[in-house]
Design a protein around this motif. Sequence first.
Motif, short mmCIF file in Angstrom:
data_model
loop_
_atom_site.label_atom_id
_atom_site.label_comp_id
_atom_site.label_asym_id
_atom_site.label_seq_id
_atom_site.Cartn_x
_atom_site.Cartn_y
_atom_site.Cartn_z
N GLY A 116 -10.69 65.83 -5.95
CA GLY A 116 -10.04 64.56 -6.20
C GLY A 116 -9.14 64.13 -5.06
O GLY A 116 -9.09 62.96 -4.69
N ALA A 117 -8.41 65.11 -4.49
CA ALA A 117 -7.49 64.81 -3.38
C ALA A 117 -8.26 64.32 -2.16
O ALA A 117 -7.86 63.34 -1.51
CB ALA A 117 -6.67 66.03 -3.05
N LEU A 118 -9.37 64.98 -1.84
CA LEU A 118 -10.15 64.57 -0.67
C LEU A 118 -10.78 63.20 -0.88
O LEU A 118 -10.92 62.42 0.06
CB LEU A 118 -11.23 65.61 -0.36
CG LEU A 118 -10.73 66.95 0.17
CD1 LEU A 118 -11.90 67.88 0.45
CD2 LEU A 118 -9.90 66.77 1.43
N GLY A 119 -11.14 62.93 -2.13
CA GLY A 119 -11.74 61.63 -2.42
C GLY A 119 -10.77 60.48 -2.30
O GLY A 119 -11.18 59.32 -2.13
N SER A 120 -9.47 60.78 -2.36
CA SER A 120 -8.46 59.73 -2.28
C SER A 120 -8.21 59.27 -0.84
O SER A 120 -7.61 58.23 -0.62
CB SER A 120 -7.15 60.20 -2.91
OG SER A 120 -6.57 61.26 -2.16
#
Length: 250
Positions: A116-120
């Motif tokens: 999720g963090a990388l997708g942000s």
Amino acid sequence: MKFAIFLFLSLTTVTSFTVHNNGLKLTALRSTVESPGDEVKDDMVSASLGDEFIDEESYFSKSTFPIKPDALMERAKEILSPAISIGTEDGGECLADDFEFVAAVVGPIGKKEYLGALGSFNIKDSFDLNARFFGISVDPIQPNRVWFFNRVLGIHTAEFMGAAPTGKEIKYPPQTLHLDFNDDGKVKEFGFYTVDRRQGNTGGLGGAFGFMYGVGKPLPIPECQPYKRSKRFRLLNFIGSLAQKLQKKK
């Protein structure tokens, strides 16, 4: 000088030195912090200075980890390939259920939070990137771990964190990275740390923080700024320097 030696010893593995008739002998005692994974156990490793390299083949021969070093390095290269990109391009299929990400100031975080963090961030859309990996090896003491380095190079080609594209070349300091695998060849831990903060143009920062600083949009927290000595550390250095000067006058 005494303070510097004390600080060094307090931040590293406990080490003792003994003098023998054939010269100085180093005895490295195990750190109190155990590494995760299938570690090849040694209570103590002794060697004369200049001959501290371990017999890697001997360590690997004692390993119970089922994936051999050459095959593990090939698996790591596959994980790093653009088709998988450490889970970001395969929907996390290469990551174990108990996967954790850990870096210098971020983590540990689990699989869902990591993806999720990388997708942000839109790093791949904002920079023309070249990871420039090199120096891959398997840790003989923790043989489920693959170590490698990189020197990220990126060209700022699109908006990032509100910063318009500049065409600026972002050069990272060298980073050391690791991938830990389980018996099935899935990644159970990924982490990295910068190893020479004086190189590159990201203020010594790595990961997403390096890109933020590189385009002039660092987050307003100390962890997203170049390293700066704390007031206490500066005070201790001043006291140590003053003590040295006073000692020389005696």
